[in-house]
Design a protein around this motif. Sequence first.
Motif, PDB file in Angstrom:
ATOM      1  N   THR A 118      -2.469   0.932  -3.799  1.00 16.75           N
ATOM      2  CA  THR A 118      -1.684   0.236  -2.789  1.00 16.75           C
ATOM      3  C   THR A 118      -2.581  -0.696  -1.986  1.00 16.75           C
ATOM      4  O   THR A 118      -3.787  -0.484  -1.871  1.00 16.75           O
ATOM      5  CB  THR A 118      -0.972   1.212  -1.834  1.00 16.75           C
ATOM      6  OG1 THR A 118      -1.945   1.927  -1.075  1.00 16.75           O
ATOM      7  CG2 THR A 118      -0.084   2.185  -2.599  1.00 16.75           C
ATOM      8  N   ARG A 119      -1.989  -1.704  -1.447  1.00 10.21           N
ATOM      9  CA  ARG A 119      -2.682  -2.662  -0.599  1.00 10.21           C
ATOM     10  C   ARG A 119      -1.744  -3.049   0.543  1.00 10.21           C
ATOM     11  O   ARG A 119      -0.539  -2.778   0.500  1.00 10.21           O
ATOM     12  CB  ARG A 119      -3.102  -3.921  -1.385  1.00 10.21           C
ATOM     13  CG  ARG A 119      -4.171  -3.661  -2.456  1.00 10.21           C
ATOM     14  CD  ARG A 119      -5.481  -3.256  -1.810  1.00 10.21           C
ATOM     15  NE  ARG A 119      -6.578  -3.006  -2.729  1.00 10.21           N
ATOM     16  CZ  ARG A 119      -6.960  -1.818  -3.152  1.00 10.21           C
ATOM     17  NH1 ARG A 119      -6.300  -0.737  -2.799  1.00 10.21           N
ATOM     18  NH2 ARG A 119      -8.014  -1.683  -3.938  1.00 10.21           N
ATOM     19  N   ARG A 120      -2.298  -3.694   1.551  1.00  9.51           N
ATOM     20  CA  ARG A 120      -1.492  -4.134   2.686  1.00  9.51           C
ATOM     21  C   ARG A 120      -0.277  -4.900   2.155  1.00  9.51           C
ATOM     22  O   ARG A 120      -0.402  -5.783   1.338  1.00  9.51           O
ATOM     23  CB  ARG A 120      -2.321  -5.027   3.608  1.00  9.51           C
ATOM     24  CG  ARG A 120      -1.555  -5.438   4.848  1.00  9.51           C
ATOM     25  CD  ARG A 120      -2.448  -6.123   5.835  1.00  9.51           C
ATOM     26  NE  ARG A 120      -3.221  -5.101   6.550  1.00  9.51           N
ATOM     27  CZ  ARG A 120      -4.257  -5.382   7.328  1.00  9.51           C
ATOM     28  NH1 ARG A 120      -4.662  -6.617   7.484  1.00  9.51           N
ATOM     29  NH2 ARG A 120      -4.884  -4.413   7.957  1.00  9.51           N
ATOM     30  N   GLY A 121       0.895  -4.516   2.632  1.00  9.51           N
ATOM     31  CA  GLY A 121       2.136  -5.130   2.178  1.00  9.51           C
ATOM     32  C   GLY A 121       2.799  -4.381   1.042  1.00  9.51           C
ATOM     33  O   GLY A 121       3.969  -4.617   0.753  1.00  9.51           O
ATOM     34  N   THR A 122       2.059  -3.490   0.384  1.00 10.72           N
ATOM     35  CA  THR A 122       2.645  -2.707  -0.719  1.00 10.72           C
ATOM     36  C   THR A 122       2.350  -1.222  -0.564  1.00 10.72           C
ATOM     37  O   THR A 122       2.360  -0.480  -1.544  1.00 10.72           O
ATOM     38  CB  THR A 122       2.111  -3.171  -2.094  1.00 10.72           C
ATOM     39  OG1 THR A 122       0.704  -2.906  -2.157  1.00 10.72           O
ATOM     40  CG2 THR A 122       2.387  -4.644  -2.338  1.00 10.72           C
ATOM     41  N   ARG A 123       2.069  -0.779   0.646  1.00 13.03           N
ATOM     42  CA  ARG A 123       1.740   0.634   0.876  1.00 13.03           C
ATOM     43  C   ARG A 123       2.952   1.526   0.609  1.00 13.03           C
ATOM     44  O   ARG A 123       4.100   1.113   0.798  1.00 13.03           O
ATOM     45  CB  ARG A 123       1.290   0.850   2.319  1.00 13.03           C
ATOM     46  CG  ARG A 123       0.118   0.010   2.756  1.00 13.03           C
ATOM     47  CD  ARG A 123      -1.194   0.620   2.391  1.00 13.03           C
ATOM     48  NE  ARG A 123      -2.282  -0.150   2.993  1.00 13.03           N
ATOM     49  CZ  ARG A 123      -3.414  -0.399   2.377  1.00 13.03           C
ATOM     50  NH1 ARG A 123      -3.643   0.069   1.173  1.00 13.03           N
ATOM     51  NH2 ARG A 123      -4.356  -1.097   2.982  1.00 13.03           N
ATOM     52  N   ASN A 124       2.668   2.752   0.204  1.00 14.37           N
ATOM     53  CA  ASN A 124       3.713   3.774   0.081  1.00 14.37           C
ATOM     54  C   ASN A 124       3.910   4.400   1.450  1.00 14.37           C
ATOM     55  O   ASN A 124       2.940   4.848   2.077  1.00 14.37           O
ATOM     56  CB  ASN A 124       3.295   4.853  -0.920  1.00 14.37           C
ATOM     57  CG  ASN A 124       3.194   4.320  -2.324  1.00 14.37           C
ATOM     58  OD1 ASN A 124       3.958   3.464  -2.733  1.00 14.37           O
ATOM     59  ND2 ASN A 124       2.249   4.836  -3.088  1.00 14.37           N
ATOM     60  N   THR A 125       5.150   4.434   1.896  1.00 12.42           N
ATOM     61  CA  THR A 125       5.421   4.960   3.228  1.00 12.42           C
ATOM     62  C   THR A 125       6.644   5.869   3.247  1.00 12.42           C
ATOM     63  O   THR A 125       7.503   5.801   2.370  1.00 12.42           O
ATOM     64  CB  THR A 125       5.656   3.811   4.243  1.00 12.42           C
ATOM     65  OG1 THR A 125       6.777   3.032   3.802  1.00 12.42           O
ATOM     66  CG2 THR A 125       4.426   2.927   4.385  1.00 12.42           C
ATOM     67  N   LEU A 126       6.682   6.690   4.268  1.00 12.37           N
ATOM     68  CA  LEU A 126       7.844   7.507   4.584  1.00 12.37           C
ATOM     69  C   LEU A 126       8.175   7.200   6.032  1.00 12.37           C
ATOM     70  O   LEU A 126       7.294   7.265   6.904  1.00 12.37           O
ATOM     71  CB  LEU A 126       7.521   8.997   4.429  1.00 12.37           C
ATOM     72  CG  LEU A 126       8.632   9.984   4.772  1.00 12.37           C
ATOM     73  CD1 LEU A 126       9.846   9.814   3.867  1.00 12.37           C
ATOM     74  CD2 LEU A 126       8.107  11.414   4.700  1.00 12.37           C
ATOM     75  N   ALA A 127       9.431   6.841   6.302  1.00  8.97           N
ATOM     76  CA  ALA A 127       9.839   6.529   7.667  1.00  8.97           C
ATOM     77  C   ALA A 127       9.466   7.674   8.586  1.00  8.97           C
ATOM     78  O   ALA A 127       9.659   8.846   8.252  1.00  8.97           O
ATOM     79  CB  ALA A 127      11.338   6.249   7.720  1.00  8.97           C
TER      80      ALA A 127
END
Length: 134
Positions: A118-127
């Motif tokens: 992952t890179r900035r703008g494509t990170r894996n996230t959970l709200a």
Amino acid sequence: MVAWEKLYDPDLVQDIVVGLSLHLDPQRLEQEGALCTDPPGVRVEGQHFFLCIETSGDTSKWVPLFTAANAGRLPLPKVGRAGHPKWVNGTFHYHTAQVWSASAQAVANAAARAHDKTRRGTRNTLATAHVPKV
């Protein structure tokens, strides 16, 4: 420079927030001074997804994520996820008794060692509303 160091993401240190999920190497975390609530032999081994559950200054807290259910593991909700399809659609569980505390630099190095893509703008996230309270 070892091969994994070429994968170091200079933006990651600033991108660590609650709800971020990264592929981390727990052995590298330990080598960088991270602490784990579980003793050796019980804690996660090998590269895994981890979820950031808390940040405070330069230190963040993480839980490793497991694909299989097991005693003490709770399911991580799919709702609120964004990023790569493997993260968004995957089945993950976490254990409330295993929490890792690490500096931002330790996390960045463990991500590079685990080949987190992952890179900035494509990170894996959970709200954040869905991040478990551990």
